[in-house]
Design an enzyme around this catalytic site. Structure first.
Site, PDB file in Angstrom:
ATOM      1  N   SER A 149      88.123 -14.640  -9.491  1.00 21.40           N
ATOM      2  CA  SER A 149      87.836 -15.539  -8.367  1.00 21.40           C
ATOM      3  C   SER A 149      88.775 -15.247  -7.208  1.00 21.40           C
ATOM      4  O   SER A 149      89.919 -14.799  -7.407  1.00 21.40           O
ATOM      5  CB  SER A 149      88.017 -16.992  -8.811  1.00 21.40           C
ATOM      6  OG  SER A 149      88.013 -17.870  -7.697  1.00 21.40           O
TER       7      SER A 149
ATOM      8  N   TYR B  51      93.394 -23.237 -12.507  1.00 21.00           N
ATOM      9  CA  TYR B  51      92.307 -22.262 -12.333  1.00 21.00           C
ATOM     10  C   TYR B  51      92.786 -21.003 -11.624  1.00 21.00           C
ATOM     11  O   TYR B  51      92.504 -19.878 -12.056  1.00 21.00           O
ATOM     12  CB  TYR B  51      91.176 -22.923 -11.541  1.00 21.00           C
ATOM     13  CG  TYR B  51      89.994 -22.022 -11.267  1.00 21.00           C
ATOM     14  CD1 TYR B  51      89.116 -21.675 -12.289  1.00 21.00           C
ATOM     15  CD2 TYR B  51      89.752 -21.528  -9.985  1.00 21.00           C
ATOM     16  CE1 TYR B  51      88.016 -20.856 -12.031  1.00 21.00           C
ATOM     17  CE2 TYR B  51      88.661 -20.718  -9.726  1.00 21.00           C
ATOM     18  CZ  TYR B  51      87.795 -20.385 -10.754  1.00 21.00           C
ATOM     19  OH  TYR B  51      86.718 -19.571 -10.509  1.00 21.00           O
TER      20      TYR B  51
END
Length: 262
Positions: free
Chosen positions: A146, A159
């Site tokens: 990501s 995350y």
């Protein structure tokens, strides 16, 4: 023909998180290029729908429902794919995710869960698949990371840290596996999938993300699926240990969560 290098005829792939979104799109793209695909996710009905699309393309599909957080399932997934297809050439580690939360609301347990889901599962599947990838001449691993693995913003300590680890694990694994198996990753930006459901149903939030994305749109599943196909195929035969950014050009987060100072 140069386009022939994107073909995956006669090869077999495993895709995690394949029931919807990027995983489903990647599985369809691999099948369209000629691969047979083993699919795993937690919802059998979603997997069956993707499998039907793959079979409609004339390729074989194997549905193996389960949760990759269960590492026994990961080992069984590789065994099932090899038993069904007789080989394994491509692994797409797509399953992952973690909801944003303020730092003081992020427990040690939730931090470790994010790391396990996004990093440990990809490590375990790649390691289990590697002996089979080494048997062929086209072994490739594609990890879905990501943009938050390189950007900074409040609320993403779990995350973002996990995705940064996944990106660097990609580089380290590539060194271990070269020259026989290539390992690459895609750093994904904001893509219009169910993971962004809250944003997609709110015009102000969606507009903010679009306005702060240089390409002035959210990504589509196909944008990422094409990247997966490139990295899985011989089109990228001279590429390993790289994290390709498919994120609309962002260099900063494109949605302010408006978390207050501590």
């Amino acid at each position: 023909m140069l386009l022939d290098r994107f073909r995956l005829d006669g090869r077999a792939a495993v895709v995690t998180g394949a029931g919807r979104g990027i995983g489903a799109g990647a599985a369809r793209a691999l099948a369209e290029a000629g691969a047979d695909v083993a699919l795993t996710a937690r919802t059998p009905e979603q997997l069956e729908a993707v499998a039907a699309d793959i079979r409609a393309l004339g390729r074989r599909a194997l549905v193996v429902p389960g949760d990759v957080n269960d590492l026994d399932h990961v080992d069984g997934l590789v065994d099932a794919a090899v038993a069904e297809f007789g080989r394994l050439d491509v692994v797409v580690n797509n399953a992952g995710g973690s909801m944003p939360a303020p730092l003081l609301d992020t427990s040690v347990a939730s931090f470790e869960r994010a790391f396990h889901f996004n990093v440990t599962t990809a490590f375990a599947l790649t390691k289990a698949a590697l002996p089979h990838l080494l048997e062929g001449e086209h072994g490739a691993v594609v990890n879905i990371s990501s943009a938050m693995g390189r950007l900074r913003d409040r609320g993403f300590v779990a995350y973002g840290t996990a995705k940064a680890a996944l990106a660097h694990m990609t580089r380290l694994m590539a060194a271990d596996c070269a020259p026989r198996v290539r390992v690459n990753a895609i750093a994904v930006g904001s893509v219009a999938t169910s993971a962004l459901e809250v944003v997609l149903t709110s015009d102000p939030l969606r507009n903010e993300m679009v306005e702060h994305t240089p390409m002035r749109r959210l990504g589509e599943v196909e944008d990422i699926a094409i990247g997966v196909l490139y990295l899985a195929s011989d089109a990228s035969s001279f590429v390993t240990g790289k994290v390709i950014e498919i994120d609309g050009g962002i260099e900063a987060p494109n949605l302010d969560l408006r978390l207050p100072d501590l």
